[in-house]
Design an enzyme around this catalytic site. Structure first.
Site, PDB file in Angstrom:
ATOM      1  N   GLY A  72     -64.942  13.669  36.673  1.00  0.00           N
ATOM      2  CA  GLY A  72     -64.002  14.106  37.698  1.00  0.00           C
ATOM      3  C   GLY A  72     -63.454  12.979  38.547  1.00  0.00           C
ATOM      4  O   GLY A  72     -62.266  12.969  38.892  1.00  0.00           O
ATOM      5  N   SER A  73     -64.289  12.024  38.912  1.00  0.00           N
ATOM      6  CA  SER A  73     -63.829  10.930  39.772  1.00  0.00           C
ATOM      7  C   SER A  73     -62.759  10.097  39.072  1.00  0.00           C
ATOM      8  O   SER A  73     -61.749   9.718  39.681  1.00  0.00           O
ATOM      9  CB  SER A  73     -65.002  10.045  40.194  1.00  0.00           C
ATOM     10  OG  SER A  73     -65.854  10.739  41.078  1.00  0.00           O
ATOM     11  N   ASN A 152     -66.251  21.695  47.283  1.00  0.00           N
ATOM     12  CA  ASN A 152     -67.575  21.450  46.721  1.00  0.00           C
ATOM     13  C   ASN A 152     -68.709  21.699  47.711  1.00  0.00           C
ATOM     14  O   ASN A 152     -69.851  21.916  47.305  1.00  0.00           O
ATOM     15  CB  ASN A 152     -67.669  20.011  46.203  1.00  0.00           C
ATOM     16  CG  ASN A 152     -67.243  18.990  47.236  1.00  0.00           C
ATOM     17  OD1 ASN A 152     -66.128  19.025  47.737  1.00  0.00           O
ATOM     18  ND2 ASN A 152     -68.130  18.067  47.567  1.00  0.00           N
ATOM     19  N   GLN A 180     -65.207  21.775  40.826  1.00  0.00           N
ATOM     20  CA  GLN A 180     -66.137  22.858  41.158  1.00  0.00           C
ATOM     21  C   GLN A 180     -65.696  24.206  40.603  1.00  0.00           C
ATOM     22  O   GLN A 180     -66.526  25.072  40.350  1.00  0.00           O
ATOM     23  CB  GLN A 180     -66.303  22.960  42.675  1.00  0.00           C
ATOM     24  CG  GLN A 180     -67.047  21.815  43.311  1.00  0.00           C
ATOM     25  CD  GLN A 180     -68.508  21.735  42.890  1.00  0.00           C
ATOM     26  OE1 GLN A 180     -69.135  22.738  42.557  1.00  0.00           O
ATOM     27  NE2 GLN A 180     -69.053  20.529  42.926  1.00  0.00           N
ATOM     28  N   THR A 238     -63.031   3.680  23.057  1.00  0.00           N
ATOM     29  CA  THR A 238     -63.569   4.531  21.992  1.00  0.00           C
ATOM     30  C   THR A 238     -64.026   5.862  22.576  1.00  0.00           C
ATOM     31  O   THR A 238     -64.733   5.910  23.584  1.00  0.00           O
ATOM     32  CB  THR A 238     -64.756   3.844  21.297  1.00  0.00           C
ATOM     33  OG1 THR A 238     -64.313   2.590  20.760  1.00  0.00           O
ATOM     34  CG2 THR A 238     -65.330   4.715  20.190  1.00  0.00           C
ATOM     35  N   CYS A 326     -72.383  13.124  46.290  1.00  0.00           N
ATOM     36  CA  CYS A 326     -71.885  11.750  46.321  1.00  0.00           C
ATOM     37  C   CYS A 326     -72.106  11.079  47.664  1.00  0.00           C
ATOM     38  O   CYS A 326     -71.939   9.872  47.791  1.00  0.00           O
ATOM     39  CB  CYS A 326     -70.396  11.732  45.967  1.00  0.00           C
ATOM     40  SG  CYS A 326     -70.070  12.420  44.337  1.00  0.00           S
TER      41      CYS A 326
END
Length: 393
Positions: A72-73, A152, A180, A238, A326
């Site tokens: 997500g970040s 969140n 979320q 990759t 976080c």
């Protein structure tokens, strides 16, 4: 530890057994690089395409609009930074809210240092964006609106459809951080006028280190990671084949079980909220009372310090949180709770409990009984509470 009740599913979720089972062959038997031309590796490219299609279908999107990322970040950073770069000639103004995840807020701060202007919208006491404030913030130079689908910390679901309509009417790109919400509530990108959407695998019983960014066809944002030609030349590197297989399997599972999970989690969440609010005095429920994620409950206990509360819960085998995972190392009160108007001393006494499909009524009863005991002990040690009781007497 004899007992473990995990109620921090907003931080991360347990990877589902069927997801692990689906991933395992791609570490050993099917280890080929999807960019290679021989059939052994090309089979992995086909498997990736199949999972990309599952994710696209979950959003009502086209397969070509799903780009895999590390989570997500990264997806949030890509959406904001690449939009700013690509549309700089049109304008330099971005609109977001004060309660976004730090992946959005810190990226906005980064862009501000590079000459972009950011409006951080206030929210009401339930954490809901005011649509009139959004409309008033729009300028001729506005190039992007980024508002999270659901918060969140306090679980509040935003009026995303209305926000998307406003953005569309003004010809402004609309991004939503749905980390979320995706897999918890139904989302259709066309219905909600969403141009970009971020999501992460480990929030929906998938693996960590994998996510995606939905980018609507026609949105002219550039590569975020440069190198090879992977992800249609927009995200080099990759492909994380086991992660993509796991993410696709988790999304398929989440869609299949969403209705049943939401019903069960909502019932237990409401039971949790009812017991806490009725049995523990001087407690506030944070977030919208109804328009919230099915599994989220966030409380503030007056005269209680959140870190002590979490430590004492942990000693009883209960995993909770005081806010975003976080920022769990920070002693500062939650920016979300401050934004909804809580004073520092009350924001410090917050507790977020997020349920899963495995949570039981017995778990909730044990947690509430433990909370009553712990909050009572902490208040007995608080001189502020002692003074308060004397004044009330």
């Amino acid at each position: 530890m004899e007992k473990l009740i995990y109620l921090d599913n907003a931080a991360t979720t347990k990877t589902a057994p069927e997801v692990v089972e689906a991933m395992l062959p791609y570490f050993t038997e099917h280890f080929g690089n999807p960019s290679s031309v021989y059939g052994f590796a090309a089979a992995n490219k086909t498997a990736i395409t199949e999972k990309r299609e599952i994710i696209a279908n979950a959003l009502g999107a086209d397969t070509s609009e799903i780009y895999f990322t590390a989570g997500g970040s990264e997806s949030d950073n890509w959406a904001l930074k690449a939009t700013a770069e690509a549309y700089e000639a049109k304008g330099n103004h971005i609109i977001t809210t004060k309660i976004e995840h730090h992946a959005i807020l810190h990226t906005c701060e980064y862009l501000e240092r590079r000459g972009f202007e950011v409006t951080y919208l206030d929210v009401d006491e339930n954490g809901v964006v005011k649509l009139d404030d959004l409309k008033a913030a729009i300028r001729p130079t506005t190039i992007l609106i980024s508002v999270m689908f659901a918060n969140n910390e306090i679980g509040t679901i935003q009026p995303i459809k209305e926000i998307g309509e406003i953005a569309s009417e003004h010809g402004i790109l609309f991004h939503t951080d749905a980390v979320q919400a995706f897999g918890q509530v139904p989302i259709n990108v066309d219905e909600y006028h969403i141009d970009m959407l971020s999501a992460s695998g480990h929030k929906l019983n998938g693996p960590k280190g994998i996510g995606f960014l939905y980018i609507r066809k026609g949105v002219k944002i550039r590569s975020f990671v440069h190198g090879g030609a992977q992800e249609r030349k927009r995200r080099a590197g990759t492909e994380n084949v086991p992660g993509i297989i796991g993410l696709g399997t988790a999304v398929e599972r989440a869609v299949r079980t969403m209705s049943e999970r939401a019903e069960k989690e909502t019932e237990l969440r409401n039971y949790l909220i009812k017991r806490v609010m009725e049995e523990i005095p001087y407690t506030k429920l944070n977030g919208h009372p109804e328009k919230r994620l099915p599994n989220n409950a966030n409380f503030s206990f007056r005269f209680v310090e959140g870190e002590s509360l979490l430590i004492m819960l942990d000693m009883k085998g209960i995993c909770g949180s005081s806010g975003s995972a976080c920022t769990s190392g920070s002693l500062d009160p939650s920016h979300v709770l401050l934004a909804i108007g809580l004073p520092h001393e009350i924001a410090h006494g917050s507790l977020r409990l997020t349920l899963s499909e495995e949570t039981t009524k017995e778990d909730i009863d044990y947690v509430v009984d433990s909370l009553k005991e712990i909050v009572g002990k902490l208040r007995d040690m608080s001189p502020l509470y002692e003074d308060f009781v004397k004044k009330e007497a």
